[in-house]
Design a protein around this motif. Sequence first.
Motif, mmCIF file in Angstrom:
data_model
loop_
_atom_site.group_PDB
_atom_site.id
_atom_site.type_symbol
_atom_site.label_atom_id
_atom_site.label_comp_id
_atom_site.label_asym_id
_atom_site.label_seq_id
_atom_site.Cartn_x
_atom_site.Cartn_y
_atom_site.Cartn_z
ATOM 1 N N HIS A 143 21.604 22.294 -26.433
ATOM 2 C CA HIS A 143 22.673 22.259 -25.421
ATOM 3 C C HIS A 143 22.003 22.651 -24.091
ATOM 4 C CE1 HIS A 143 26.449 22.390 -23.514
ATOM 5 N NE2 HIS A 143 27.117 23.211 -24.305
ATOM 6 N N GLN B 4 23.934 24.089 -21.083
ATOM 7 C CA GLN B 4 24.380 25.475 -21.284
ATOM 8 C C GLN B 4 23.217 26.414 -20.978
ATOM 9 O OE1 GLN B 4 27.530 26.741 -22.126
ATOM 10 N NE2 GLN B 4 26.545 28.657 -21.533
ATOM 11 N N LEU C 43 31.014 30.858 -24.715
ATOM 12 C CA LEU C 43 32.437 30.554 -24.911
ATOM 13 C C LEU C 43 32.591 29.184 -25.584
ATOM 14 C CD1 LEU C 43 33.935 31.880 -21.535
ATOM 15 C CD2 LEU C 43 33.644 33.142 -23.688
ATOM 16 N N PRO C 44 33.621 28.881 -26.330
ATOM 17 C CA PRO C 44 34.775 29.736 -26.530
ATOM 18 C C PRO C 44 34.474 30.922 -27.451
ATOM 19 C CG PRO C 44 34.946 27.800 -27.933
ATOM 20 C CD PRO C 44 33.720 27.607 -27.098
ATOM 21 N N ARG D 176 34.707 23.714 -21.347
ATOM 22 C CA ARG D 176 33.819 24.061 -20.235
ATOM 23 C C ARG D 176 32.857 22.944 -19.854
ATOM 24 N NH1 ARG D 176 35.657 28.227 -22.390
ATOM 25 N NH2 ARG D 176 35.319 26.961 -24.222
ATOM 26 N N THR D 177 32.152 22.407 -20.828
ATOM 27 C CA THR D 177 31.080 21.477 -20.486
ATOM 28 C C THR D 177 31.651 20.225 -19.830
ATOM 29 O OG1 THR D 177 29.930 22.332 -22.415
ATOM 30 C CG2 THR D 177 29.001 20.369 -21.376
ATOM 31 N N ARG E 11 28.371 14.306 -25.355
ATOM 32 C CA ARG E 11 28.341 15.285 -26.453
ATOM 33 C C ARG E 11 28.609 14.543 -27.744
ATOM 34 N NH1 ARG E 11 31.365 21.039 -26.609
ATOM 35 N NH2 ARG E 11 29.589 21.487 -25.272
ATOM 36 N N PRO F 270 34.926 18.075 -29.397
ATOM 37 C CA PRO F 270 35.753 18.786 -28.415
ATOM 38 C C PRO F 270 34.947 19.642 -27.430
ATOM 39 C CG PRO F 270 36.613 19.101 -30.638
ATOM 40 C CD PRO F 270 35.283 18.424 -30.784
ATOM 41 N N SER F 271 35.512 19.848 -26.260
ATOM 42 C CA SER F 271 34.879 20.675 -25.221
ATOM 43 C C SER F 271 35.929 21.047 -24.191
ATOM 44 C CB SER F 271 33.761 19.884 -24.546
ATOM 45 O OG SER F 271 33.347 20.514 -23.354
#
Length: 304
Positions: free
Chosen positions: A129, A132, A264-265, A51-52, A101, A48-49
Motif C-alpha cells: 500500500h 499509505q 485506519l479504519p 480514506r484512500t 485498489r 472497499p475504501s
Amino acid sequence: MKHLIDIKDLSVEEISNLIEVAKDIINHKEKYSHKCDGKKLATLFFEPSTRTRLSFEAAMLELGGSVIGFSDSSSSSTSKGETVSDTIRVVGGYADIIAMRHPKEGAPLVASMKSIVPIINAGDGGHNHPTQTLTDLLTIECEKGRLNNLTIGLCGDLKFGRTVHSLITAMSRYQGIKFVLISPEELKIPDYIKKEVLEKNNMQWCETKDIEEKLGSLDILYMTRVQKERFFNEADYVRLKDYYILNKEKLEKAKQDLCIMHPLPRVNEISTDVDDDKRACYFKQAEYGKYIRMALILKLLEVK
Ligand code: CP
C-alpha cells in the motif's frame, strides 16, 4: 512513464522531494489549485475504501482536475467477467492517471504492464500500500521532524497488514531505525519481510507479544487492525480481534512525545479515550494522505 506499484519504485531522494512538495502544498494551497486543470484521475476500487479513494479524489479536485471511477466493482463490467487488463486499456482512454485498489496481490502490477497512463497501487490484497506509506512518512516527518533515529513499534496484524510491510520496507532505508514488532504468534511478520528486508539491511528489530513490554522506549507506535477480510476462518478472527486495545491507562508508560499512528479504519484496537491525547496522530495522518497524494499526482503527471 512512471507508475507507483511498490514503495521501492521511489528512491529515497524522490520520497524526500515528494515530502517537500506536500509540505509546500500544506503551506501554499492556492499555488496548486490549477496545476491539473483539464486532467482526469480514474479511481478503480475493486475493494472497499474510505480514506484512500476519497483522499485521491479530493487531491485531484484540489489540483483543479476532475475524477471518474467506481467504488464498487459489482457496478463495473468486472461483474460480467472483464479482466483487469482489458479494464485498464479502456480506462486509459478516458483518464490521464489511474489509482487502483484490488484484493489480488499483483493486480496493479499487471495493470501497469498494459496501461498507457500512470497506475498507482492503492492497495493490493495483503501485499503493498505504497501511498499509505508515503502518508506515513509525511506524518512522521511533520510530527517528529525526522525520518531517522527512531524506535518504531508496529502492533497488531503484522502478517496480513500491507501498510506494515510497506512501512518497514520504506523505513529500512533510513539510518538509526529500530523496529519493535508486537503481534500474537498467529499474526507475526512474514518470513519474507524478515529475510528480504530486516536481515538484508542489517536492521535492529525484536518481536514481542506484549504491547507494554517496550512501550516506554518507542518514538512511534503504529497500531493496526486485525483484518477480518483476510481470515479464512471466522473463529480465528474472533479469537484475535481484541488481542490489543491501546487505552489511556497503558499510555502512562509511554514517552510524552510518542506519536501514535494508525492507517485506519480502526475497530477496537485504540480506545476512543486516546483520541484527545496530544500523542494521537491518526486523524492528522489521514489528512496528510491528501497532501502527499497531491504531490504524487503532480510527479506522475510531470506537472512542474
Ligand atoms: N488506510 C486506508 O487504506 O484506509 P481505507 O481502506 O479507508 O482506504
